[in-house]
Motif scaffolding. Structure first.
Motif, PDB file in Angstrom:
ATOM      1  N   ASN A   6      45.566   4.809  -2.100  1.00  0.00           N
ATOM      2  CA  ASN A   6      45.408   2.678  -1.896  1.00  0.00           C
ATOM      3  C   ASN A   6      46.617   2.522  -1.343  1.00  0.00           C
ATOM      4  OD1 ASN A   6      43.112   3.051  -2.795  1.00  0.00           O
ATOM      5  ND2 ASN A   6      43.805   2.450  -5.109  1.00  0.00           N
ATOM      6  N   ASP A  28      40.251   7.066 -13.998  1.00  0.00           N
ATOM      7  CA  ASP A  28      38.607   7.683 -14.855  1.00  0.00           C
ATOM      8  C   ASP A  28      37.775   8.158 -13.648  1.00  0.00           C
ATOM      9  OD1 ASP A  28      36.222   8.004 -15.851  1.00  0.00           O
ATOM     10  OD2 ASP A  28      36.246   6.209 -17.295  1.00  0.00           O
ATOM     11  N   ARG A  30      35.255   9.214 -13.321  1.00  0.00           N
ATOM     12  CA  ARG A  30      33.699   9.158 -13.242  1.00  0.00           C
ATOM     13  C   ARG A  30      33.116   8.038 -13.009  1.00  0.00           C
ATOM     14  NH1 ARG A  30      32.776  10.588 -19.403  1.00  0.00           N
ATOM     15  NH2 ARG A  30      34.978   9.283 -19.186  1.00  0.00           N
ATOM     16  N   ARG A  31      33.499   6.946 -12.608  1.00  0.00           N
ATOM     17  CA  ARG A  31      33.552   5.424 -12.210  1.00  0.00           C
ATOM     18  C   ARG A  31      34.035   4.770 -10.958  1.00  0.00           C
ATOM     19  NH1 ARG A  31      36.272   1.317 -16.838  1.00  0.00           N
ATOM     20  NH2 ARG A  31      36.002  -0.089 -14.254  1.00  0.00           N
ATOM     21  N   GLU A  35      37.537   7.851  -0.967  1.00  0.00           N
ATOM     22  CA  GLU A  35      37.619   7.852   0.455  1.00  0.00           C
ATOM     23  C   GLU A  35      38.838   8.680   0.800  1.00  0.00           C
ATOM     24  OE1 GLU A  35      34.929   4.655   3.694  1.00  0.00           O
ATOM     25  OE2 GLU A  35      37.982   4.574   3.420  1.00  0.00           O
ATOM     26  N   ARG A  43      31.349  13.138  -5.270  1.00  0.00           N
ATOM     27  CA  ARG A  43      32.061  13.373  -6.683  1.00  0.00           C
ATOM     28  C   ARG A  43      31.855  14.692  -7.074  1.00  0.00           C
ATOM     29  NH1 ARG A  43      29.723   9.372 -10.417  1.00  0.00           N
ATOM     30  NH2 ARG A  43      29.640   7.332  -9.309  1.00  0.00           N
ATOM     31  N   LYS A  44      30.375  15.859  -6.085  1.00  0.00           N
ATOM     32  CA  LYS A  44      31.086  16.816  -6.917  1.00  0.00           C
ATOM     33  C   LYS A  44      31.411  17.725  -6.398  1.00  0.00           C
ATOM     34  CE  LYS A  44      26.236  17.344  -3.876  1.00  0.00           C
ATOM     35  NZ  LYS A  44      26.387  16.144  -3.774  1.00  0.00           N
ATOM     36  N   GLU A  58      41.975   6.095  -0.194  1.00  0.00           N
ATOM     37  CA  GLU A  58      41.146   5.427  -1.136  1.00  0.00           C
ATOM     38  C   GLU A  58      40.057   5.640  -1.890  1.00  0.00           C
ATOM     39  OE1 GLU A  58      42.590   2.180  -0.624  1.00  0.00           O
ATOM     40  OE2 GLU A  58      43.281   1.983   1.354  1.00  0.00           O
ATOM     41  N   VAL A  60      38.126   3.413  -4.911  1.00  0.00           N
ATOM     42  CA  VAL A  60      37.479   2.424  -5.136  1.00  0.00           C
ATOM     43  C   VAL A  60      36.744   2.234  -6.899  1.00  0.00           C
ATOM     44  CG1 VAL A  60      36.045   0.117  -4.238  1.00  0.00           C
ATOM     45  CG2 VAL A  60      37.209   1.654  -2.906  1.00  0.00           C
ATOM     46  N   THR A  61      36.907   1.395  -7.508  1.00  0.00           N
ATOM     47  CA  THR A  61      36.200   1.664  -8.803  1.00  0.00           C
ATOM     48  C   THR A  61      34.744   1.203  -9.309  1.00  0.00           C
ATOM     49  OG1 THR A  61      38.556   1.565 -10.037  1.00  0.00           O
ATOM     50  CG2 THR A  61      36.908   1.806 -10.978  1.00  0.00           C
ATOM     51  N   PHE A  62      34.228   1.311  -9.137  1.00  0.00           N
ATOM     52  CA  PHE A  62      32.673   0.962 -10.446  1.00  0.00           C
ATOM     53  C   PHE A  62      33.091  -1.031 -10.328  1.00  0.00           C
ATOM     54  CE2 PHE A  62      30.489   4.323  -8.982  1.00  0.00           C
ATOM     55  CZ  PHE A  62      28.665   3.019  -8.551  1.00  0.00           C
ATOM     56  N   VAL A  63      32.190  -1.707 -10.019  1.00  0.00           N
ATOM     57  CA  VAL A  63      32.531  -2.950 -10.682  1.00  0.00           C
ATOM     58  C   VAL A  63      30.568  -3.272 -10.839  1.00  0.00           C
ATOM     59  CG1 VAL A  63      32.855  -5.284 -10.407  1.00  0.00           C
ATOM     60  CG2 VAL A  63      34.880  -4.081 -10.243  1.00  0.00           C
ATOM     61  N   GLY A  64      30.576  -3.884 -12.105  1.00  0.00           N
ATOM     62  CA  GLY A  64      28.706  -4.228 -11.784  1.00  0.00           C
ATOM     63  C   GLY A  64      28.188  -5.273 -12.604  1.00  0.00           C
TER      64      GLY A  64
ATOM     65  N   PHE B 133      23.119  -2.269 -13.337  1.00  0.00           N
ATOM     66  CA  PHE B 133      22.951  -0.801 -11.571  1.00  0.00           C
ATOM     67  C   PHE B 133      22.042  -0.536 -11.188  1.00  0.00           C
ATOM     68  CE2 PHE B 133      27.265  -0.623 -13.240  1.00  0.00           C
ATOM     69  CZ  PHE B 133      27.951  -0.246 -12.264  1.00  0.00           C
ATOM     70  N   TYR B 177      29.067   4.029  -2.787  1.00  0.00           N
ATOM     71  CA  TYR B 177      28.414   4.780  -4.181  1.00  0.00           C
ATOM     72  C   TYR B 177      27.423   5.213  -5.007  1.00  0.00           C
ATOM     73  CZ  TYR B 177      32.047   1.053  -5.984  1.00  0.00           C
ATOM     74  OH  TYR B 177      32.846   0.262  -5.643  1.00  0.00           O
TER      75      TYR B 177
END
Lengths: 66, 271
Positions: A6, A28, A30-31, A35, A43-44, A58, A60-64, B133, B177
């Motif tokens: 980052n 974390d 999983r979220r 890159e 992810r796998k 880089e 980046v975290t999920f934001v929903g 989501f 994502y």
């Protein structure tokens, strides 16, 4: 070896995988989307992809919310 | 829509018309434009306000929720007297009071795989301000299939993210994502809280992107994710790229039509 996480230079041991790196910096896994050198790594593949010296990562975290 | 202004329109849009990047021609373009907003909540509120004020000729706004006390800290389209009323209807009244020059079409049904294509197909641009989501993946995929530009915005606590998706030219939401986080892992604003002003900034950035897309001016956030940290007042842009294995927008796409998004978002536990 030295990588960029980052935008900041970071040290990590030889053989570090993306998953190890996320664990090392308590991110974390999983979220996040990761890159590596401008390519998204699925992810796998995080547990098998080994970092090399001078890699640029880089995270980046999920934001929903809306 | 005529190709000239009324006297009232010249007054209302004068500060746009004198900008060389907009001008009379650009303002007429905005008046003929149609923008669809997903959600009349935190992000949809400021975005809709500014798009309506800018004279976007037709604004569709979808929200199946009703106004709750806890929304009023940030969802500025609605007032105390609107509690219990449909957000989409409340939004229409607020926006048309601000600018009677435009048409606002409320949608009170939840967007689904069955109805979304028909609803959004006649709009020029879509703005995603959803709070879940399944809807985000649904809106992304529908916009990819219809080749419709999409402004994506999302918020959480003190952080916001914005990107502008131009299908096939730049990355889509799934390029970044590919699969959703496991259910429950990313708390909602309801569970984790959100700074009330945050969506004001993020939704306004989304509206800015939409206006630039419609005018064809400036640099948009195509292939870039803008990350805003309001607590530390830090704006950061991360380059994002088309995923050569993207399941919806790459040559190797495996998803060619809309799927069941509730099921999709609940089937990635631990992945």
């Amino acid at each position: 070896m030295r990588i960029t996480l980052n935008g900041e230079p970071k040290e990590c041991p030889e053989g570090t995988t993306i998953e190890n790196l996320l664990d090392l910096y308590k991110i974390d896994k999983r979220r996040t989307a990761v890159e590596l050198n401008l390519q998204i790594v699925p992810r796998k593949e995080h547990s098998s992809r080994v970092l090399k010296d001078a890699d640029v990562v880089e995270v980046v975290t999920f934001v929903g919310g809306g | 829509m005529s190709s000239t202004f009324t006297e009232e329109q010249i007054k209302r849009y004068s500060r746009h018309i004198i900008l060389p990047e907009v001008g009379g021609k650009g303002q007429l373009k905005l008046l003929k434009s149609k923008v669809f907003l997903v959600g009349a909540g935190g992000l949809g509120s400021p975005a809709a306000f500014y798009l309506a004020a800018a004279g976007i000729g037709k604004i569709g706004i979808a929200d199946s929720d009703c106004v709750d006390h806890s929304n009023l800290q940030r969802q500025i389209l609605h007032t105390t007297k609107d509690i219990g009323r449909s957000k989409a209807i409340s939004a229409k009244e607020t926006l048309e009071a601000l600018n009677p020059d435009i048409e606002v079409v409320p949608y009170t049904d939840r967007l689904t795989s069955e109805n979304i294509m028909d609803i959004i197909k006649d709009y020029d641009v879509v703005l995603d301000g959803a709070d879940n989501f399944p809807t985000r993946y649904l809106v992304n995929d529908a916009c990819v299939f219809l080749k419709k530009p999409l402004s994506h915005g999302s918020i959480f606590r003190f952080e916001g993210q914005v990107t502008t998706i131009v299908p096939f030219e730049g990355p889509c939401y799934r390029c970044l994502y590919e699969t959703p986080p496991p259910p429950g892992l990313v708390p909602s604003c309801q569970e984790a809280g959100v700074l009330g002003v945050l969506p004001g900034v993020v939704g306004s950035i989304q509206a800015t992107e939409v206006v630039k897309l419609l005018l064809g001016k400036g640099e948009i956030l195509k292939g870039k994710l803008l990350i805003y940290d309001s607590l530390n007042m830090d704006f950061k842009k991360v380059k994002i790229h088309k995923n050569p294995h993207c399941p919806v927008c790459s040559d190797k796409a495996t998803i060619k039509e809309l799927i069941d998004y509730e099921e999709f978002c609940h089937s990635h536990i631990g992945s």
